[in-house]
Scaffold this motif. Sequence first.
Motif, PDB file in Angstrom:
ATOM      1  N   ARG A 153      31.883  53.653  33.565  1.00 44.10           N
ATOM      2  CA  ARG A 153      32.724  52.454  33.730  1.00 44.10           C
ATOM      3  C   ARG A 153      32.536  51.942  35.153  1.00 44.10           C
ATOM      4  N   SER A 154      32.277  50.659  35.288  1.00 41.96           N
ATOM      5  CA  SER A 154      32.041  50.092  36.616  1.00 41.96           C
ATOM      6  C   SER A 154      33.354  49.960  37.383  1.00 41.96           C
ATOM      7  N   GLY A 179      35.672  47.521  39.598  1.00 43.52           N
ATOM      8  CA  GLY A 179      35.910  46.106  39.836  1.00 43.52           C
ATOM      9  C   GLY A 179      36.135  45.835  41.314  1.00 43.52           C
ATOM     10  N   LEU A 187      41.806  48.087  37.688  1.00 45.06           N
ATOM     11  CA  LEU A 187      41.879  48.177  36.229  1.00 45.06           C
ATOM     12  C   LEU A 187      43.212  47.636  35.717  1.00 45.06           C
ATOM     13  N   TYR A 230      37.185  48.014  27.433  1.00 39.70           N
ATOM     14  CA  TYR A 230      35.895  48.044  28.105  1.00 39.70           C
ATOM     15  C   TYR A 230      34.799  48.035  27.053  1.00 39.70           C
ATOM     16  N   GLY A 262      39.512  37.970  31.859  1.00 38.52           N
ATOM     17  CA  GLY A 262      39.327  38.864  32.983  1.00 38.52           C
ATOM     18  C   GLY A 262      40.616  39.118  33.719  1.00 38.52           C
ATOM     19  N   ILE A 316      37.342  41.963  37.412  1.00 34.55           N
ATOM     20  CA  ILE A 316      36.764  42.228  36.094  1.00 34.55           C
ATOM     21  C   ILE A 316      36.680  40.908  35.338  1.00 34.55           C
ATOM     22  N   ASN A 317      35.521  40.626  34.713  1.00 36.67           N
ATOM     23  CA  ASN A 317      35.386  39.365  34.006  1.00 36.67           C
ATOM     24  C   ASN A 317      34.330  39.504  32.918  1.00 36.67           C
ATOM     25  N   LEU A 358      29.088  40.413  31.400  1.00 36.90           N
ATOM     26  CA  LEU A 358      30.145  41.229  31.988  1.00 36.90           C
ATOM     27  C   LEU A 358      29.905  41.305  33.490  1.00 36.90           C
ATOM     28  N   ASN A 409      31.683  42.672  37.443  1.00 37.25           N
ATOM     29  CA  ASN A 409      32.714  43.479  38.099  1.00 37.25           C
ATOM     30  C   ASN A 409      33.204  42.790  39.373  1.00 37.25           C
TER      31      ASN A 409
END
Length: 150
Positions: free
Chosen positions: A16-17, A19, A34, A45, A106, A110-111, A127, A129
């Motif tokens: 998981r990246s 943000g 998050l 996600y 988003g 995050i978007n 996607l 971050n």
Amino acid sequence: MTRSGSRPENQAVADRSIGYTRPPGTTAWATDTLPYRGTSAGGGYSTVEDLARFAHALLSHKLLSPHSTKLLITGKVNAGPGARYAYGFEDARDAHGNGWVGHGGGAPGINGDLRIYPKPGYVVAVLTNIDPPAAQGISEYLDARLPTER
């Protein structure tokens, strides 16, 4: 779709990246962005590969019948110039079916944006971050450059 889900934000998710956001009035990047699961930002996600799989399964009627797919993605309520809102999908197609259906959103850092072009069969899944509207900007850039026919 094997890399999509909605685990609580305090549970680790492999790959998981992180943000990155710039809070108002600052120039420094901040992390730990998050959203809480179950909020309007969703807390879900995915990967672009899983989003593309979802879109192709929807278009090929592996998820729903043709009738139910049409009901799901066809706009019912005006949502601004050139767009209508369906059941969870924005419908930005013209009277001839040209254009896209999809959903984006988003939260700070995050978007994401998913655009499905039913007529030519294209899928654009973006996607990022970083803060919105980064993903929508990329989608709009690509939208203007996609051929109308395959």
